[in-house]
Design a protein around this motif. Structure first.
Motif, short mmCIF file in Angstrom:
data_model
loop_
_atom_site.label_atom_id
_atom_site.label_comp_id
_atom_site.label_asym_id
_atom_site.label_seq_id
_atom_site.Cartn_x
_atom_site.Cartn_y
_atom_site.Cartn_z
N PHE A 37 0.84 -1.20 0.00
CA PHE A 37 0.00 0.00 0.00
C PHE A 37 0.88 1.25 0.00
CE2 PHE A 37 -2.14 3.48 2.14
CZ PHE A 37 -3.36 3.52 1.49
N GLN A 51 1.23 4.24 -2.90
CA GLN A 51 0.93 5.66 -2.62
C GLN A 51 2.16 6.54 -2.84
OE1 GLN A 51 -2.25 6.64 -1.79
NE2 GLN A 51 -2.73 4.49 -2.10
N LYS A 77 -7.61 5.61 -2.55
CA LYS A 77 -6.55 6.44 -1.98
C LYS A 77 -5.57 6.91 -3.06
CE LYS A 77 -7.77 7.16 2.07
NZ LYS A 77 -8.15 8.55 2.34
N VAL A 106 -9.48 4.04 9.24
CA VAL A 106 -9.39 5.19 8.32
C VAL A 106 -10.76 5.50 7.75
CG1 VAL A 106 -8.50 5.92 6.04
CG2 VAL A 106 -6.95 4.91 7.72
N GLU A 157 -12.70 8.99 8.47
CA GLU A 157 -13.01 9.88 7.34
C GLU A 157 -14.51 10.21 7.31
OE1 GLU A 157 -9.47 9.13 4.14
OE2 GLU A 157 -11.35 8.09 3.75
N LYS A 206 -10.27 13.64 4.57
CA LYS A 206 -9.60 12.67 3.70
C LYS A 206 -8.19 12.49 4.26
CE LYS A 206 -12.69 12.02 0.44
NZ LYS A 206 -13.40 10.74 0.45
N ILE A 207 -7.87 11.29 4.66
CA ILE A 207 -6.52 11.03 5.19
C ILE A 207 -5.60 10.71 4.02
CG2 ILE A 207 -5.14 9.49 6.65
CD1 ILE A 207 -7.59 9.30 8.50
N ASP A 208 -4.52 11.45 3.93
CA ASP A 208 -3.55 11.26 2.85
C ASP A 208 -3.01 9.82 2.86
OD1 ASP A 208 -1.20 13.43 1.39
OD2 ASP A 208 -0.99 11.25 1.42
N GLY A 209 -2.97 9.20 1.68
CA GLY A 209 -2.50 7.82 1.57
C GLY A 209 -1.10 7.63 2.15
N ILE A 259 -0.97 6.82 5.87
CA ILE A 259 -1.51 5.55 6.37
C ILE A 259 -0.36 4.57 6.57
CG2 ILE A 259 -3.25 3.73 6.01
CD1 ILE A 259 -4.78 5.74 4.25
#
Lengths: 357, 74
Positions: free
Chosen positions: A239, A243, A279, B38, B42, B48-51, B54
């Motif tokens: 993931f 990103q 995302k 998440v 949200e 919106k949580i930035d990727g 995470i």
């Protein structure tokens, strides 16, 4: 690495699925997690149902089924075929190769090139790249590109990290030169072997042959059970890799090819799961209405076949009639990540069929 | 912070989050729990949580989760 191609096109796409569909709801008790907790993932990750091959079915079975269907329905003639390229993580055998098995079982000429490539999630982009390079030398011949996997055979049914998203099947794409058709294709590919362990099947090759010991299921300490024979994806690492690497690659690719986001009609991406795609779309400012994300919820993650399947699942009618500027992108095992801009459309055929495999 | 703890207890009711100094190292949250969290954060806070945010470190304590929410609110 960047390569430009000219005047190549996708003529037809055929997806072949196993007929057996399995529901996520029916599998939640296979996992050693509270059912309520597992069911929450349905909406977020897009887990719903997936198609799984029979234990006896291999990639060449799907490929032969597809190529014979094409030949029987006059999608192409045997003497038009110049090469068969098979891209997979799931060879039937170490030897012979899937492309040769398809050549034999579909009674194709001895005067063609048969080539297998080991690739996973980026398999469609790598297959297109190889096909386009080869088409420069094949003039009026066509290439049959096979993208298929039966990864469910290599994933533990008690591994909630990996099993719910897996899907089996194969796509066959027919590619050809088109001198009277202006299709400037931009391709960019990146690879980082140092992070390769993020997606791994430890046993089964020459380094660690399968044995009774490698088949022993082990508690991974997080509630998941798998053996060394099984595939594992480090979900967090993959993931974060997607990103971090994909948005800047897209940005540089747009710049290098003098394109802007609003020039693109469809973003046709590899389909790992809905959460990762959402995302990614947010991070790269991609319009979600142009980026289909529904493969996992319908069939599962089909590895290298995801992109042709996402076209056939969502855009079959449009792509038969009209032509669209598309941004293809894939990311996964290797680790590898790539992007291709090309026009796709006015296809001769585009279908998904079921098999009894 | 209390709200965050309440959400965590809803996701994994079998664990005592107040007794843990590191939710990830203590095995209270796995990667799929983070995805679920998440999604809930949200929706609840309309953010919106930035990727790129995470990552396990940002979910290791109620305080780090609280800071992550505030960062994305801003």
């Amino acid at each position: 690495m960047q390569i430009n191609f000219k005047n190549k096109r996708i003529a037809s796409i055929l997806g072949v699925l196993p007929e057996q569909e399995y529901l996520f709801d029916d599998e939640v008790n296979n996992y050693s997690f509270p059912v309520r907790q597992t069911l929450r993932l349905k909406k977020v990750m897009g887990f719903n149902k997936h198609r799984l091959a029979k234990d006896s079915s291999c990639v060449s079975d799907f490929a032969v089924y597809a190529v014979n269907y094409m030949l029987e329905n006059n999608w192409l003639d045997r003497d038009e075929i110049g090469a068969v390229i098979a891209v997979t993580l799931c060879p039937d055998y170490f030897v012979p190769h899937i492309s040769n098995i398809v050549q034999a079982k579909c009674d194709l000429s001895n005067n063609i090139l048969c080539l297998d490539i080991a690739q996973g999630c980026c398999g469609f982009l790598i297959g297109l790249m190889q096909s386009f390079m080869l088409l420069d030398k094949l003039e009026n011949k066509k290439i049959i590109l096979i993208n298929g996997d039966v990864l469910s055979h290599k994933v533990s049914k008690r591994d909630r990290n990996d099993f719910p998203l897996i899907g089996d099947g194969a796509a066959v794409t027919v590619l050809e030169n088109c001198d009277n058709y202006n299709n400037n294709i931009y391709f960019e590919m990146h690879m980082d072997g140092k992070r390769g362990d993020a997606l791994k099947v430890p046993a089964g090759g020459f380094r660690m042959p399968c044995s009774p010991e490698t088949a022993v299921m082990q508690d991974q300490g997080d509630g998941n059970f798998r053996a060394l024979d099984n595939m594992h994806m480090d979900g967090s690492a993959v993931f974060n890799f997607v990103q971090a690497e994909v948005p800047p690659m897209l940005e540089s690719a747009f710049k290098n090819s003098n394109l802007e986001l609003n020039n693109i009609d469809y973003f046709l991406f590899h389909q790992p799961n809905k959460f990762m795609l959402k995302k990614l779309a947010e991070k790269a400012n991609l319009p979600e209405d142009k980026l289909p994300m529904n493969l996992v919820e319908n069939y599962g993650n089909l590895s290298g076949a995801s992109i042709p399947f996402i076209i056939a699942l969502n855009l079959q009618e449009e792509f038969l009639k009209y032509e669209y500027k598309c941004c293809l992108s894939a990311f996964g095992s290797g680790l590898s990540w790539g992007v291709m801009f090309m026009n796709i459309g006015k296809l001769e055929h585009c279908e998904i069929i079921e098999s009894n495999l | 912070m209390e709200e965050i703890l309440k959400i965590l207890e809803e996701i994994r009711p079998e664990f005592d989050f107040k007794a843990s100094s590191n939710f990830i190292e203590d095995g209270l949250l796995d990667s799929f729990d983070i995805v679920t969290l998440v999604n809930i954060l949200e929706e609840k806070y309309q953010i919106k949580i930035d990727g790129l945010d995470i990552i396990p470190e940002n979910f290791s304590s109620a305080e780090s989760i609280f800071n992550l929410v505030n960062k994305n609110k801003n």
